[in-house]
Design a protein around this motif. Structure first.
Motif: not given
Length: 281
Positions: A54-69
């Motif tokens: 979860v922790d690793a996926l959380k960081k990765k997903t946040r970065e991907q989400t911010q880039k998409k935004l």
């Protein structure tokens, strides 16, 4: 300055909702907060992802989400951008409803505008399950924009009501601001078989008239029948551009939204739907 929150799942319809918001407030100072809640992506369906991932996926997903935004905003800000508009993005590790409510409280949001039939929809109804949750639990007005709706000024507004709710002034002021800006007709529709209003209903109706003082306000009653069919009939008759209702527990709206009559509305409603919340803020 108006504060507007637009939840996004990065679908075309979410982008359309953002564009609708820009048009609606084209000549006003406004700050648009574009939010994506990604907790569900991290935890997986039914919380299926193991804890160690979860922790690793959380960081990765946040970065991907911010880039998409950031990428989402680039094409819609305009060249040149509207100097009256500001944009902020929010990547939120939370559920959709909780994430929206947190931002509503923190930023004192005036209105949530969201697209319906987004990327997670089965395209069988206008109101997907996420939209219904937001209607039901978010603490500020929510405007749902149907898929494929082309922006037009809301010149005719249908407002079904039973006059039983003690309306909140801030909610009605939002409607009054929109109606006065676009010189809209607001048609208050009471579906009833009774000829007279109770004292409580009369008080609420007077409050409605006083708060919507800058609107072209009309009052109408019609006999009880299938409420969804009655509303759809009036929408067509009035050439309405916007449907407005108030959400409250044990209210006319609740009967409409959470019982079988919503099926007919959700299949046939082709205009934006503004749900005002009968809550103190």
């Amino acid at each position: 300055m108006k504060t507007v929150l637009i939840p996004t799942d990065f679908s075309a319809n979410a982008l359309q909702a953002l564009q609708y918001a820009q048009e609606l407030y084209k000549c006003e100072r406004a700050c648009f907060f574009v939010l994506h809640a990604y907790a569900e992506q991290v935890y997986g369906e039914f919380g299926a992802n193991p804890k160690e991932e979860v922790d690793a996926l959380k960081k990765k997903t946040r970065e991907q989400t911010q880039k998409k935004l950031d990428q989402m905003l680039e094409p819609i800000m305009g060249t040149p951008p509207n100097p009256l508009h500001n944009f902020e993005t929010i990547a939120c590790f939370d559920s959709l409803v909780d994430g929206i409510n947190d931002v509503v409280d923190e930023m004192n949001i005036d209105l949530v505008i969201m697209g319906t039939k987004g990327g997670t929809s089965d395209h069988k109804t206008t109101f997907g399950s996420y939209t219904i949750e937001v209607f039901k639990y978010v603490k500020c007005p929510v405007l749902a924009v149907p898929e494929g709706f082309e922006y037009r000024r809301p010149k005719s507004v249908l407002f079904p009501t039973d006059y039983m709710l003690p309306y909140k002034r801030r909610e009605l002021k939002l409607l009054d601001d929109l109606a006065s800006k676009f010189k809209s007709e607001v048609h208050c529709l009471y579906i009833t078989d009774f000829d007279e209003l109770s004292p409580r209903q009369e008080d609420n109706k007077r409050f409605l008239e006083g708060t919507l003082s800058r609107s072209y306000l009309y009052f109408e009653t019609m006999p009880i029948k299938n409420r969804a069919e009655a509303i759809l009939e009036k929408l067509e008759q009035k050439g309405a551009d916007l449907l407005v209702m108030v959400n409250s527990r044990h209210s006319f709206f609740e009967d409409m939204l959470y019982r079988s009559t919503v099926d007919l509305l959700s299949l046939k409603l082709k205009i934006p739907f503004l749900v005002m919340q009968n809550l103190n803020r």
